[in-house]
Write an enzyme that holds these catalytic residues in place. Sequence first.
Site: not given
Length: 295
Positions: A69, A71, A220
Site C-alpha cells: 500500500r 501513501d 522516506r
Amino acid sequence: MHEVHEVNDGVHGPAAGHVRVRLDLGYDGRDFSGWARQTSRRTVQGEIEDALRTVTRSSRRYELTVAGRTDAGVHARGQVAHVDLPEDVWAEHREKLLRRLAGRLGHDVRVWRVAEAPAGFDARFSAVWRRYAYRVVDQPGGVDPLLRGHVLWHDWPLDVAAMNAASAGLLGEHDFAAYCKKRDGATTIRTLQRLEWERDAHGVITATVRADAFCHNMVRSLVGALLFVGDGHRPVDWPAKVLAAGVRDSAVHVVRPHGLTLEEVGYPADDLLAARNREARNKRTLGGGPGPGCC
C-alpha cells in the site's frame, strides 16, 4: 440496500466458485490520496475497483489485495494486486478485460497485465521482496521541469560515496522502529536486502531500496537520514546509531513522497507461493520468521 463486498482471507485461495486474478499495474501518485480506498477521496484502489465493477457490469464491488500500500503522492511502476472474481464473470470478460479497463481508467493509472493467478498466490503475503527507488537531484538550478513530479530537489551538494557507506550499516534484519511510523499491533522488524545510491549522467541520484517488506514511512525516513549524511550535516555512522537506538529521532526527516516509486515486487516459484503465503502471516520477531508481507 447494503453493498455486497467480495472478501476472502486468502490463506486457502479464493472462495468456491471464484477465480483469483493477478493484476500488474502502475500509476502516477500525485493526484491520488494513496492506495487504500476512501469514501471521499480519489485513491488507486477505489479507481480500479470502480472500473472493474463498471466494465464487468456487476452490482458488487470486488475488493483488491495489493502487494504494497503506497501513501499519497507515491508512484508505482511495478505494483501487483489480486482480485477474486466469480467464475462466470471471469469467463465472460477475461479476453477483453484489459482493454476495457484501459478505456475506463484515468490516464494516471494503468493495468498492464491481467491473468489467472497460480495456486497459492496472494499479492501481499506471497511476495518475498519489494523494490523501491527514490530519486533526488542536488543541482543548484533545481529539477528538470519534466521530472518535477518524480524527483526531489535537495538544496545542498550530496556525497554519494558517503551515503553508500552509511547505507551499508543499515542492511540486514533489524527492528526499524526508529524509521517507521508505529501502527498498533504491527511489527517494525524487517530485512533490508539492498540500499544503494547511484548518480546518473544527468545528475539524478537514485536510491535503490529492497526489503522483504516495509513499514509505514520506512523508505522516506531512511532517505531523509541518508541525505543528511550526504550533505555533511551528519557523520556516516549516524543512521546506524539511530537504528540501534530504536526510537524515532526528531532529526530524521521524512522526505516528500513524490520522489518515491515502487518499481518491482518479487515472488517465489509457483510451487512455493502457498508456503510463503502461510509463512508471511506469522507475526515477526528478530531471528524468527519473515512476518507479514505488508509495506
